[in-house]
Design an enzyme around this catalytic site. Sequence first.
Site, PDB file in Angstrom:
ATOM      1  N   GLY A 111       0.773  -1.241   0.000  1.00  8.78           N
ATOM      2  CA  GLY A 111       0.000   0.000   0.000  1.00  8.78           C
ATOM      3  C   GLY A 111       0.799   1.283   0.000  1.00  8.78           C
ATOM      4  N   ASP A 153      -6.023   2.211   9.938  1.00  5.60           N
ATOM      5  CA  ASP A 153      -7.426   1.780  10.039  1.00  5.60           C
ATOM      6  C   ASP A 153      -7.657   1.228  11.446  1.00  5.60           C
ATOM      7  OD1 ASP A 153     -10.007   0.987   9.471  1.00  5.60           O
ATOM      8  OD2 ASP A 153      -9.400  -0.861   8.491  1.00  5.60           O
ATOM      9  N   PHE A 177     -14.393   2.733   3.074  1.00  5.69           N
ATOM     10  CA  PHE A 177     -13.328   2.035   2.364  1.00  5.69           C
ATOM     11  C   PHE A 177     -12.912   2.872   1.156  1.00  5.69           C
ATOM     12  CE2 PHE A 177     -11.018  -1.210   0.085  1.00  5.69           C
ATOM     13  CZ  PHE A 177     -10.394  -1.875   1.128  1.00  5.69           C
TER      14      PHE A 177
HETATM   15  P1  IMP Z   1      -5.047  -1.943   9.877  1.00 10.64           P
HETATM   16  O1  IMP Z   1      -4.057  -3.004  10.229  1.00 10.64           O
HETATM   17  O2  IMP Z   1      -6.462  -2.357  10.173  1.00 10.64           O
HETATM   18  O3  IMP Z   1      -4.754  -0.564  10.450  1.00 10.64           O
HETATM   19  O4  IMP Z   1      -5.061  -1.837   8.309  1.00 10.64           O
HETATM   20  C1  IMP Z   1      -3.976  -1.477   7.610  1.00 10.64           C
HETATM   21  C2  IMP Z   1      -4.043  -2.003   6.215  1.00 10.64           C
HETATM   22  O5  IMP Z   1      -5.372  -2.350   5.819  1.00 10.64           O
HETATM   23  C3  IMP Z   1      -3.619  -0.931   5.273  1.00 10.64           C
HETATM   24  O6  IMP Z   1      -2.231  -0.930   5.095  1.00 10.64           O
HETATM   25  C4  IMP Z   1      -4.389  -1.264   4.024  1.00 10.64           C
HETATM   26  O7  IMP Z   1      -3.662  -2.202   3.277  1.00 10.64           O
HETATM   27  C5  IMP Z   1      -5.657  -1.923   4.512  1.00 10.64           C
HETATM   28  N1  IMP Z   1      -6.810  -0.986   4.531  1.00 10.64           N
HETATM   29  C6  IMP Z   1      -7.464  -0.527   5.623  1.00 10.64           C
HETATM   30  N2  IMP Z   1      -8.451   0.319   5.272  1.00 10.64           N
HETATM   31  C7  IMP Z   1      -8.418   0.383   3.921  1.00 10.64           C
HETATM   32  C8  IMP Z   1      -9.202   1.112   2.949  1.00 10.64           C
HETATM   33  O8  IMP Z   1     -10.119   1.882   3.235  1.00 10.64           O
HETATM   34  N3  IMP Z   1      -8.848   0.918   1.653  1.00 10.64           N
HETATM   35  C9  IMP Z   1      -7.841   0.088   1.263  1.00 10.64           C
HETATM   36  N4  IMP Z   1      -7.090  -0.593   2.133  1.00 10.64           N
HETATM   37  C10 IMP Z   1      -7.382  -0.451   3.451  1.00 10.64           C
HETATM   38 MG    MG Z   2      -3.121  -2.781   1.669  1.00 11.89          MG
END
Ligand code: IMP
Ligand code: MG
Length: 182
Positions: A44, A104, A153
């Site tokens: 990402g 997120d 999202f």
């Molecule tokens: P976390 O571990 O839940 O904080 O999520 C981190 C990863 O989830 C990010 O590096 C993204 O790859 C993916 N992610 C979380 N929310 C989104 C979104 O709205 N769009 C696309 N990818 C997301």
């Molecule tokens: Mg990702």
Amino acid sequence: MSEPAPGPILIPATAVRRRTALLARKISALYQNRDLTLLGILNGSIFFLADLARQLTIPFRVECWRLRSYVGKTTRSAGTVHGITKTPGAFRGANVLIVDDILDTGLTLAATRARLVAMGSRSVRVCVLVRKHKRRPHRVRADWVGFDIPDEFVVGCGLDYDGMYRGLPDIRVLKAPASPRE
Ligand code: IMP
Ligand code: MG
């Protein structure tokens, strides 16, 4: 069957460019006269990392870890971080800036930070392009944030849905497919 697709623009490319330049200036000021290792979380962060890094005015190293918390056609975190046991690079005594696309749930960044501390990093800071406005199960502080956004999202600027749409220049909300006519 129809798939979700990119919807309206939430943050235009011009705003992303302006904000990235500002973050680069602030980060350069903080790490003046200190070593800096940028740690990009793949996939990402690729575009944001490259755009940000090229505007830093201080010397730095770059490392990347490939981590995943979303797998397949989903807009929900899987709750585990795949790849956190394969974390190359020498971080002992390093000042590390983690660069990721989005904060997120905080799971990925909490696991990354813990791993860096265990590997002996001197300091660990976090820079994300976007931060979702929500209650986070994992407490992670981002030191630099491009944009605070609602809990939707999003795709574009490196952010994907099932591996797609990373190259879109604007950040867009992912639109659910229209439900079939009754
Ligand atoms: P976390 O571990 O839940 O904080 O999520 C981190 C990863 O989830 C990010 O590096 C993204 O790859 C993916 N992610 C979380 N929310 C989104 C979104 O709205 N769009 C696309 N990818 C997301
Ligand atoms: Mg990702």
